[in-house]
Design an enzyme around this catalytic site. Sequence first.
Site, short mmCIF file in Angstrom:
data_model
loop_
_atom_site.label_atom_id
_atom_site.label_comp_id
_atom_site.label_asym_id
_atom_site.label_seq_id
_atom_site.Cartn_x
_atom_site.Cartn_y
_atom_site.Cartn_z
N GLY A 143 0.83 -1.22 0.00
CA GLY A 143 0.00 0.00 0.00
C GLY A 143 0.85 1.25 0.00
NE ARG A 183 -6.01 -1.97 -4.92
CZ ARG A 183 -7.19 -1.60 -4.44
NH1 ARG A 183 -8.23 -2.36 -4.64
NH2 ARG A 183 -7.32 -0.48 -3.76
CB SER A 211 -7.09 0.94 13.15
OG SER A 211 -7.98 2.00 13.39
CE1 TYR A 264 -10.29 -0.15 8.38
CE2 TYR A 264 -10.85 1.13 10.33
CZ TYR A 264 -9.93 0.75 9.36
OH TYR A 264 -8.65 1.27 9.39
N PRO A 272 -2.95 3.60 14.60
CG PRO A 272 -2.12 4.24 12.53
CD PRO A 272 -2.66 3.06 13.26
P1 NDP Z 1 -4.72 5.44 1.88
O1 NDP Z 1 -6.06 5.22 1.25
O2 NDP Z 1 -4.08 6.75 1.71
O3 NDP Z 1 -3.71 4.28 1.43
C1 NDP Z 1 -4.13 2.93 1.36
C2 NDP Z 1 -3.10 2.14 0.58
O4 NDP Z 1 -3.50 0.76 0.58
C3 NDP Z 1 -3.00 2.59 -0.86
O5 NDP Z 1 -1.65 2.62 -1.23
C4 NDP Z 1 -3.72 1.49 -1.62
O6 NDP Z 1 -3.11 1.31 -2.90
C5 NDP Z 1 -3.42 0.27 -0.75
N1 NDP Z 1 -4.36 -0.82 -0.97
C6 NDP Z 1 -5.67 -0.86 -0.71
N2 NDP Z 1 -6.19 -2.03 -1.10
C7 NDP Z 1 -5.18 -2.75 -1.63
C8 NDP Z 1 -5.08 -4.03 -2.21
N3 NDP Z 1 -6.15 -4.83 -2.34
N4 NDP Z 1 -3.87 -4.46 -2.64
C9 NDP Z 1 -2.78 -3.68 -2.52
N5 NDP Z 1 -2.81 -2.44 -1.99
C10 NDP Z 1 -4.00 -1.99 -1.55
O7 NDP Z 1 -4.95 5.15 3.43
P2 NDP Z 1 -3.93 5.11 4.69
O8 NDP Z 1 -2.55 5.36 4.29
O9 NDP Z 1 -4.53 5.97 5.72
O10 NDP Z 1 -4.15 3.60 5.14
C11 NDP Z 1 -3.11 2.67 5.25
C12 NDP Z 1 -3.46 1.68 6.35
O11 NDP Z 1 -3.62 2.39 7.58
C13 NDP Z 1 -4.76 0.91 6.16
O12 NDP Z 1 -4.54 -0.41 6.58
C14 NDP Z 1 -5.75 1.63 7.08
O13 NDP Z 1 -6.78 0.76 7.50
C15 NDP Z 1 -4.83 2.01 8.22
N6 NDP Z 1 -5.26 3.10 9.09
C16 NDP Z 1 -5.58 4.34 8.59
C17 NDP Z 1 -5.94 5.36 9.46
C18 NDP Z 1 -6.33 6.71 8.98
O14 NDP Z 1 -7.04 7.44 9.72
N7 NDP Z 1 -5.89 7.16 7.82
C19 NDP Z 1 -5.94 5.16 10.91
C20 NDP Z 1 -5.62 3.81 11.32
C21 NDP Z 1 -5.27 2.84 10.43
P3 NDP Z 1 -3.87 0.99 -4.27
O15 NDP Z 1 -5.24 1.60 -4.19
O16 NDP Z 1 -2.99 1.61 -5.31
O17 NDP Z 1 -3.88 -0.49 -4.34
C1 8X3 Z 2 -8.87 4.38 10.83
C2 8X3 Z 2 -9.22 5.20 12.02
O1 8X3 Z 2 -11.11 5.92 13.56
O2 8X3 Z 2 -11.55 5.91 11.17
O3 8X3 Z 2 -8.52 3.09 11.17
O4 8X3 Z 2 -11.40 3.86 12.38
S1 8X3 Z 2 -10.91 5.20 12.29
#
Ligand code: NDP
Ligand code: 8X3
Length: 253
Positions: free
Chosen positions: A9, A34, A140, A153, A183
């Site tokens: 990701g 992706r 998370s 989720y 986070p």
């Molecule tokens: P973004 O949407 O900015 O990034 C998500 C990344 O995951 C992208 O690079 C996307 O790439 C990749 N991704 C999603 N599905 C797939 C797949 N099937 N195969 C490969 N890559 C995939 O979100 P964040 O950076 O915020 O999220 C990253 C992680 O952090 C996640 O696991 C999210 O649940 C977690 N998180 C986020 C929080 C927030 O508030 N932002 C808080 C807590 C946890 P592409 O679409 O190109 O495949």
């Molecule tokens: C992402 C943070 O609070 O939207 O994991 O679930 S929250």
Amino acid sequence: MQKIVFITGATSGFGRACAEKFAANGYDLILNGRREERLEALQKEIESKFNIAVLLLPFDVRDEKAVFTYINNLPAEWQNIDVLINNAGLALGRGYFDEGDLEDWNTMIDTNVKGLMYVAKAVVPFMIQRKQGHIINMGSVAGKQVYEKGNAYCASKFAVDAISKGMRIDLLQHNIKVTAINPGAAETEFSIVRFKGDEISAKKIYEGLQPLTAEDIADVIWYCTTVPKHVCINDLTITCLQQADAVYFNRNK
Ligand code: NDP
Ligand code: 8X3
């Protein structure tokens, strides 16, 4: 020899920020996501800024066959993975359980749980062989506490919490560190994806807050990889100052 970090990701948010952070600190990068065009642009940008190498693995973590084919066939010089940042993931929708969309549930569970497990399972043999390695799983606050309309989720992130604990126990004998990063609200593309492109609903999540940034989380992850060899940070929960847990916020009026 340069160290290697494998980030899933990496096309956005935390993954992209980690790519920058580790490259700036001399790591070679294996980057997954992706959206291939984004990976290629990031590779160009990073290789022009830093004296490191980048390998792209553009697969969908839900695709079991692709995960194992790409990783099992890594060129020999890319197999010595020091750090795996198992970060790819998403939320889709935010609604009551009875209103839930089955396709969204399947996508979240397949990506956040099964995808994370596939990638770790494929990478672990390389780490076992060298009797060292560090796996960082992206959990998370939603994996620590269930909130209203979070159902599937939250379940996927509670699973990440359990898997991280299980991996830490089972990989103990192989000298492999496992860290779970949990986070709170961070402004990335996460909410735009969750609300399926509805930028107004996405913005509302961060209203009255100074949320975490992707760089804040990359800094924390980087720190976890810099502690002495005999130290393992098991689990960290990080929120912005205006967030106490998954539910309570102190928003500016
Ligand atoms: P973004 O949407 O900015 O990034 C998500 C990344 O995951 C992208 O690079 C996307 O790439 C990749 N991704 C999603 N599905 C797939 C797949 N099937 N195969 C490969 N890559 C995939 O979100 P964040 O950076 O915020 O999220 C990253 C992680 O952090 C996640 O696991 C999210 O649940 C977690 N998180 C986020 C929080 C927030 O508030 N932002 C808080 C807590 C946890 P592409 O679409 O190109 O495949
Ligand atoms: C992402 C943070 O609070 O939207 O994991 O679930 S929250």
